[in-house]
Design an enzyme around this catalytic site. Structure first.
Site, PDB file in Angstrom:
ATOM      1  N   CYS A   1       0.842  -1.189   0.000  1.00 30.06           N
ATOM      2  CA  CYS A   1       0.000   0.000   0.000  1.00 30.06           C
ATOM      3  C   CYS A   1       0.886   1.251   0.000  1.00 30.06           C
ATOM      4  CB  CYS A   1      -0.920  -0.007   1.223  1.00 30.06           C
ATOM      5  SG  CYS A   1      -1.961   1.479   1.352  1.00 30.06           S
TER       6      CYS A   1
ATOM      7  N   CYS B   1     -14.081 -31.482 -10.290  1.00 28.52           N
ATOM      8  CA  CYS B   1     -13.105 -32.559 -10.431  1.00 28.52           C
ATOM      9  C   CYS B   1     -12.035 -32.483  -9.352  1.00 28.52           C
ATOM     10  CB  CYS B   1     -12.476 -32.539 -11.819  1.00 28.52           C
ATOM     11  SG  CYS B   1     -11.758 -30.944 -12.263  1.00 28.52           S
TER      12      CYS B   1
ATOM     13  N   CYS C   1       0.599   2.944   3.577  1.00 26.62           N
ATOM     14  CA  CYS C   1       0.970   2.217   4.786  1.00 26.62           C
ATOM     15  C   CYS C   1       1.808   1.017   4.373  1.00 26.62           C
ATOM     16  CB  CYS C   1      -0.263   1.793   5.599  1.00 26.62           C
ATOM     17  SG  CYS C   1      -1.340   0.606   4.757  1.00 26.62           S
TER      18      CYS C   1
ATOM     19  N   HIS D   1      -7.487   2.786   2.800  1.00 26.28           N
ATOM     20  CA  HIS D   1      -6.881   3.857   2.012  1.00 26.28           C
ATOM     21  C   HIS D   1      -7.418   3.903   0.586  1.00 26.28           C
ATOM     22  CE1 HIS D   1      -3.393   3.742   5.058  1.00 26.28           C
ATOM     23  NE2 HIS D   1      -4.166   4.787   5.312  1.00 26.28           N
TER      24      HIS D   1
ATOM     25  N   HIS E   1      -8.512 -29.079 -15.404  1.00 28.26           N
ATOM     26  CA  HIS E   1      -9.145 -30.333 -15.001  1.00 28.26           C
ATOM     27  C   HIS E   1      -8.178 -31.126 -14.126  1.00 28.26           C
ATOM     28  CE1 HIS E   1     -11.856 -33.704 -15.183  1.00 28.26           C
ATOM     29  NE2 HIS E   1     -10.965 -34.471 -15.772  1.00 28.26           N
TER      30      HIS E   1
ATOM     31  N   CYS F   1      -4.721  -0.123   0.120  1.00 27.26           N
ATOM     32  CA  CYS F   1      -5.336  -1.218   0.871  1.00 27.26           C
ATOM     33  C   CYS F   1      -6.844  -1.017   0.992  1.00 27.26           C
ATOM     34  CB  CYS F   1      -4.718  -1.350   2.262  1.00 27.26           C
ATOM     35  SG  CYS F   1      -4.866   0.129   3.283  1.00 27.26           S
TER      36      CYS F   1
END
Length: 811
Positions: free
Chosen positions: A155, A289, A158, A188, A771, A175
């Site tokens: 961020c 699956c 911060c 923020h 898959h 953030c």
């Protein structure tokens, strides 16, 4: 059940088979039930070529866990509903508006028209469809030269590195908002929108070739961005610039994906179908699956077979009134379906002859459909409750967590996977060390790409691939990197740098390295190959590698040795507390930073009552600045102690575990945590039982107890009686610290020699697509489990697996 239909209690709206309906009536006294039957009518050719209905032996196909594909034009349904009154079993056919009260008729009509738990799992009902944002088409993006790297985000206002959002107008990385459960950030991103009005942001870490999570601050909801590829490319993120062909494969990905799919599914080879107990397939419920592959592997292990299938009668007899919400009942039901052989039977000779005569092959009605199991095990989980593809490794840990929390009998089957990891951290400057232990269930092996044995071939292939891409020619034949397993094992055992390492010996940040070893070896070793990563161009990719996984594995040399002669331990001192300029929440200032912030007004109120000043300061400190009244209770409870009036000595931040009991008063005779600590956690809005449980799990360490609660959000939804009965060990998650329980986790240690008996393979470029297929070694031969298809394996692709299952070789 198949013959008796389904009985629905009109008071609780719970469904029961014929075996359990009498028990439910005797147990509850509920006497009114709705009896549902479904007759399946098969059409047979008529004399004039038309189709005539033929009731198939008047058999009821209501077993919802079987996989009979009865949705084709060859079948019709005939539903029958009756109201049944117990104990005389008096039946009233429906519809009937003359004999029944209006309220009963309305309830029956509502129940008959409601969606079943199975139809609710249709893709359109799993999640609300997002709408395109009104800002997407006209979004303005600033030409400010911002380029976003593929990792290492933080961020800009911060130090947070999680829950980060990229603003699609100016490229700011900020953030998200903070939630009470400890997740999120400082808000923020929202503040930035209020200051600038830039409406759209995408969550970093969710971007895949199929899309990303986009939020509109203006519309206050998640949205779709039809131009997300263009908007991300503006900031150097090119991962979505691949066009999708008509067959669903990307142009630059066709050859690798087709090759991988062919090899793992053993395409082009005529495989012999397998039938009988242990050879039952599972229907793919859209993209389930990953669940099918994991459950096939789980129920090939004797401990899980004994715990659930072996205890099936007892589990069913003691199941709750609503068995659909009972984990053990659902596990026993699924295990019985897979192991009984009732749903895996070879076709009759007459059916084979009919197929040959008609020159067609109809799929056999074998296998089970785990809809109810999936609905329960994914309940409340944001990912597994969706109909999207998921990571099999994450689902395995989710399953183990549920097994831990729902003990069955005296044996916990997940014990066979649990092992202790010893982590040795060393300060490179002082050379001092610290040893810690944690619990784990999976050995994660890195892919040592630098150790590829065919580097020259890989370089030549990459040059040809780029040339073909530039000239718009078909790509060359794939060359897969060949990685020795020994190189991956060596990479696992090598020291890793520790970011932001704070040395307690130097009382400052320093360079640190960490090595991991096995403090115990599990009975069954699960090995994950860490294939998924990000490329430098932001494209999330899977390392398409071939690793010579051994049939026999010896990791005895990775046994932990503990503190060695000549080694000096790092002092048990935690880093100093840094108070942020703008704490994210009052609770964190109150409960984590109380050592540096004592409410002097409360201190003076107590002092005015005549108590010693230092005792008042201690009372306010140890009760977490909750006010003079709470601190007064502390004084009354501790005023007879010899050090009552002595000056307050604030323990170091990491010393709470050892000094907590003394600071808050002696633990009661019933081993209950100090009441002051319990009161602090309760004041934060948590239940008393949860507070006691967390304190017990962390040796009365207030800080760690709060972290423990935040790391177990699912327990907040449990009722208090349920928490009282829950064993502390059953709350363990995949990487919870070993010291969370006073007795420690149950460990089945032994030798480090193993034999391979199964592996799960993944096809595709991302865990969120593609898959999964499972291969298991049974009765001396390999068997492939590809959803409903269960066949003898001719070429098991052991080098392309994602998760491997080993069992310990007896000494």
């Amino acid at each position: 059940d198949a013959e008796g239909g389904l009985y629905v209690c009109m008071n609780t709206f719970l469904g029961f088979g014929r075996e359990h309906i009498e028990r439910h009536y005797r147990k509850t006294g509920q006497c009114v039930y709705l009896h549902l039957k479904r007759h399946v009518i098969e059409k047979v050719p008529g004399a004039s070529g038309g189709a005539l209905p033929k009731r198939r032996n008047a058999k009821l196909f209501l077993d919802l866990e079987t996989n009979g594909d009865l949705s084709s034009d060859d079948f019709e349904y005939e539903d029958e509903a009756k109201l049944v009154i117990f104990p005389d079993h008096y039946e009233i056919s429906l519809p009937n508006i003359e004999e029944l009260p209006a309220l009963v008729t309305i309830a029956c009509d509502a129940l008959l028209s409601a969606k079943s738990p199975y139809r609710k799992q249709d893709p359109d009902s799993w999640e609300e469809e997002l709408q395109a944002s009104k800002h997407a088409k006209t979004l303005v993006q600033l030409d400010n030269g911002v380029r976003i790297p593929p990792s290492g985000w933080k961020c800009s206002k911060c130090d947070l590195r999680e829950n980060l959002w990229l603003n699609l107008t100016d490229g700011s990385v900020l953030c998200g908002k903070w939630f009470f459960d400890g997740s999120g950030g400082n808000g923020h991103a929202m503040e930035h929108y209020k200051e600038t009005g830039y409406p759209l942001a995408v969550k970093l870490g969710t971007i895949t070739p199929d899309g990303a999570d986009v939020y509109s601050f203006d519309e206050e909801e998640p949205v779709l961005d039809p131009h997300i590829a263009k908007h991300l490319a503006h900031f150097g993120i090119d991962m979505l610039q691949m066009q999708v062909t008509e067959n669903g494969l990307r142009d630059n990905d066709i050859k690798p994906r087709v090759s991988e799919w062919e090899v793992i599914q053993e395409a082009g080879v005529k495989l012999k179908p397998m039938y009988g107990p242990g050879y039952t397939g599972m229907k793919n419920l859209g993209n389930s699956c990953y669940l099918n592959a994991v459950m096939q592997a789980i129920f090939s292990i004797p401990e899980f077979q004994r715990a659930y299938v072996g205890n099936l009668p007892r589990i069913f007899d003691y199941s709750p009134l609503d068995p659909t919400q009972d984990f053990n009942t659902q596990m026993a039901k699924l295990g019985h379906g897979l192991l009984s052989g009732q749903y895996s039977k070879p076709p009759m000779k007459s059916e084979l002859i009919e197929q040959v005569m008609k020159e067609e092959h109809k799929p056999q009605h074998n296998g089970i459909s785990p809809r109810m199991f999936k609905a329960f095990i994914s309940k409340g989980h944001p990912e597994f409750s969706s109909n999207r593809q998921q990571d099999a490794q994450e689902f395995f840990l989710h399953l183990i967590n549920l097994v831990e929390r729902n003990p069955v009998g005296s044996e916990n089957p997940s014990d066979v996977f649990r092992f202790l990891v010893e982590e040795r951290t060393q300060c490179c400057q002082s050379r001092k060390v610290r040893y810690t232990e944690r619990v784990d269930y999976i050995m994660q092996l890195p892919v040592a790409m630098e150790a590829a044995t065919n580097k020259d071939e890989l370089i030549a292939y990459e040059l040809k691939r780029r040339e073909a891409e530039t000239a718009r020619r078909p790509p060359p034949e794939l060359v897969r990197a060949k990685i020795p397993f020994s190189a991956c094992l060596q990479a696992f055992s090598e020291p890793n740098n520790v970011e932001d390492f704070w040395s307690s010996a130097l009382q400052a940040k320093s360079a640190g390295v960490k090595t991991s070893r096995f403090a115990s070896f599990p009975e069954y070793l699960v090995v994950q190959i860490k294939k998924f990563t990000f490329g430098l161009d932001w494209i999330p990719k899977k390392l398409d590698v071939s690793i010579d996984m051994p049939d026999f594995l010896d990791i005895s040399h990775l046994r932990a040795r503990g503190l060695q002669p000549g080694e000096e331990e790092l002092p048990d001192i935690a880093p100093p507390i840094v108070i942020p300029d703008d704490p994210k929440d009052l609770y964190f200032r109150r409960f984590f930073l109380v050592a540096l912030d004592i409410d002097e007004s409360s201190v003076m109120q107590l002092a005015e009552m005549g108590f010693p000043l230092e005792a008042c300061r201690k009372a306010v400190y140890y009760t977490g600045n909750l006010g003079a009244e709470v601190a007064f209770n502390w004084i009354i409870a501790h005023m007879e102690e010899p050090d009552f009036a002595e000056p307050l000595v604030v323990p170091a931040f990491g010393e709470v575990a050892s000094s907590g009991a003394a600071a808050f008063g002696a633990v009661g005779l019933d081993n209950q945590p100090p009441e002051e600590m319990v009161a602090i956690i309760i004041s934060m809005g948590f239940q008393r039982n949860l507070a006691i449980q967390a304190l017990k799990a962390t040796n009365n360490n207030l800080e760690r107890a709060l972290e423990w609660i935040f790391s177990h959000p699912e327990l907040e939804e449990e009722s208090e009686p349920a928490l009282d009965m829950m064993n502390m060990e059953n709350n363990a998650n995949a990487n919870i610290l070993a010291e969370t329980g006073s007795e420690g986790p149950r460990i089945k240690d032994g030798s480090g020699r193993y034999e391979l008996f199964g592996f799960i393979s993944h096809m595709g470029t991302s865990t969120m697509s593609g898959h999964y297929v499972c291969h298991l070694k049974k009765e001396g031969r390999w068997v492939i489990y590809n959803d409903l298809r269960v066949c003898a394996s001719e070429r098991p692709p052991k080098d392309l697996g994602y998760i491997y299952f080993y069992h310990r070789i007896p000494s």
